[in-house]
Design a protein around this motif. Structure first.
Motif, PDB file in Angstrom:
ATOM      1  N   LEU A  13      44.324 -98.755 114.865  1.00  0.00           N
ATOM      2  CA  LEU A  13      44.151-100.085 114.367  1.00  0.00           C
ATOM      3  C   LEU A  13      45.612-100.891 114.350  1.00  0.00           C
ATOM      4  CD1 LEU A  13      42.493-102.614 113.001  1.00  0.00           C
ATOM      5  CD2 LEU A  13      43.375-101.522 110.901  1.00  0.00           C
ATOM      6  N   ALA A  14      46.464-100.099 114.101  1.00  0.00           N
ATOM      7  CA  ALA A  14      47.931-100.435 113.892  1.00  0.00           C
ATOM      8  C   ALA A  14      48.377-100.952 115.620  1.00  0.00           C
ATOM      9  CB  ALA A  14      48.974 -99.862 113.503  1.00  0.00           C
ATOM     10  N   LYS A  15      47.964 -99.939 116.334  1.00  0.00           N
ATOM     11  CA  LYS A  15      48.284-100.186 117.769  1.00  0.00           C
ATOM     12  C   LYS A  15      47.477-101.303 118.554  1.00  0.00           C
ATOM     13  CE  LYS A  15      50.523 -98.322 121.515  1.00  0.00           C
ATOM     14  NZ  LYS A  15      51.815 -98.273 121.445  1.00  0.00           N
ATOM     15  N   SER A  16      46.335-101.595 118.247  1.00  0.00           N
ATOM     16  CA  SER A  16      45.416-102.623 118.623  1.00  0.00           C
ATOM     17  C   SER A  16      45.867-103.935 118.336  1.00  0.00           C
ATOM     18  CB  SER A  16      44.156-102.655 118.065  1.00  0.00           C
ATOM     19  OG  SER A  16      43.401-101.629 118.559  1.00  0.00           O
ATOM     20  N   LEU A  17      46.747-103.957 117.145  1.00  0.00           N
ATOM     21  CA  LEU A  17      47.275-105.261 116.354  1.00  0.00           C
ATOM     22  C   LEU A  17      48.876-105.470 116.659  1.00  0.00           C
ATOM     23  CD1 LEU A  17      45.680-105.290 112.831  1.00  0.00           C
ATOM     24  CD2 LEU A  17      44.829-106.234 115.091  1.00  0.00           C
ATOM     25  N   GLU A  18      49.362-104.662 117.633  1.00  0.00           N
ATOM     26  CA  GLU A  18      50.748-104.602 117.943  1.00  0.00           C
ATOM     27  C   GLU A  18      51.086-105.601 118.804  1.00  0.00           C
ATOM     28  OE1 GLU A  18      53.450-100.796 118.022  1.00  0.00           O
ATOM     29  OE2 GLU A  18      52.479-101.210 119.903  1.00  0.00           O
ATOM     30  N   ASN A  19      52.301-106.441 118.630  1.00  0.00           N
ATOM     31  CA  ASN A  19      52.983-107.207 119.577  1.00  0.00           C
ATOM     32  C   ASN A  19      51.873-108.454 119.792  1.00  0.00           C
ATOM     33  OD1 ASN A  19      55.340-105.857 119.619  1.00  0.00           O
ATOM     34  ND2 ASN A  19      54.767-104.500 121.320  1.00  0.00           N
TER      35      ASN A  19
END
Length: 306
Positions: free
Chosen positions: A117-123
């Motif tokens: 999830l964190a990777k999907s929302l990154e940058n």
């Protein structure tokens, strides 16, 4: 460097009546409908729908549908044995009623892998979610999502949120009030609908809704009110934006969602709130003249640019 837009939530299989015993299958859901409008209006931007998906034929079809319209799924998990939710629209005139089959939908597990999830929302330049996103999650999962959004915001993402209160999705009104209040604390742009806010918080006016949400932390608030004027609050200042009357609407499904998408697209393109709201009203008026939640890209773009 920010790389585009993400919407978080549940995209379902949509069945809409075509008369007699014929039904049309499509894909829709409040946050997806908003992302669809943004995709139509911002063709140069990268967009992802962040959720969780099954491995059944309907889920594969859903992901392929996204791909065919240049919508990715980022690092959303594919869950063995899971499947999407389903809803059917029945109409009385242009007014809609919904029947849902979604209790075991894959999207309810969209935060099962917090790292993904964190990777999907990154940058991200913008991340959009709704009260329905919150309502389909258990309380610990809601906290995981809000923490991930807060982290993305700290790293430069703007967060947009529509409370989109649906009483049947919540165990009771106090849980909904608490969760939506926590969501507003991580929100930059709020896009509530006045009848929802009146029902949930007892607000007496659009101004009361805007000021309450401003106090919760959002600097920009757009209070929608159907065919009545919307109220815009932007860094303390308020003004009205007249809606567009459609004499013979065909289907009101997705009108508010498409308004949200058009408003957010306009703001990301650098337009002022007043111009953004005017364009959003035009897009919403177009959507109510087609069946189903998703109007063709070219119709949305034509309304937006007119």
């Amino acid at each position: 460097m920010a790389h585009g837009i993400a919407a978080v939530g549940e995209c379902m299989i949509e069945l809409s009546s075509q008369g007699s015993s014929l039904w049309r299958m499509a894909y829709a859901g409040d946050t997806f409908n908003t992302l669809w409008a943004m995709r139509a209006l911002m063709p140069g931007h990268h967009v992802d729908y962040v959720s969780a998906f099954g491995d059944d034929p309907f889920s594969h079809g859903q992901i392929e549908f996204f791909k065919s319209h240049d919508i990715g799924i980022a690092n959303s998990p594919i869950l063995p044995g899971a499947r999407p939710g389903l809803y059917a629209i029945t109409l009385t005139g242009a007014e809609r009623a919904f029947t849902y089959w979604r209790n075991d939908a894959a999207a309810r597990r969209l935060v099962d892998d917090p790292a993904a999830l964190a990777k999907s929302l990154e940058n991200r330049e913008l991340i959009y979610f709704s009260g329905i996103t919150l309502a389909i999650l258990a309380e610990p999962a809601r906290r995981t999502l809000l923490d991930a959004l807060a982290n993305a915001r700290e790293h430069g993402a703007h967060i947009a949120f529509d409370p989109n209160y649906r009483p049947k999705l919540w165990p009771d009104i106090s849980v909904a009030r608490t969760a939506i209040g926590e969501a507003l604390a991580v929100t930059d742009i709020a896009l509530p609908t006045f009848p929802d806010e009146e029902m949930l918080f007892g607000d007496s006016s659009l101004e009361a809704t805007a000021r309450r949400i401003e106090h919760a932390g959002a600097a920009e608030v757009v209070v929608k009110n159907g065919e009545q004027p919307a109220l815009i609050l932007h860094y303390g200042d308020t003004f009205e934006s007249p809606a567009i009357h459609v004499a013979s609407p065909v289907d009101t499904t997705g009108a508010g969602d498409s308004f949200n998408g058009a408003y957010l697209a306009a703001r990301l393109l650098g337009l002022a709130p007043a111009d953004a709201a005017k364009r959003a009203h035009r897009v919403a008026a177009t959507v109510v003249q087609v069946r189903g939640a998703l109007a063709p890209f070219e119709l949305l773009k034509m309304a937006f640019d007119r």
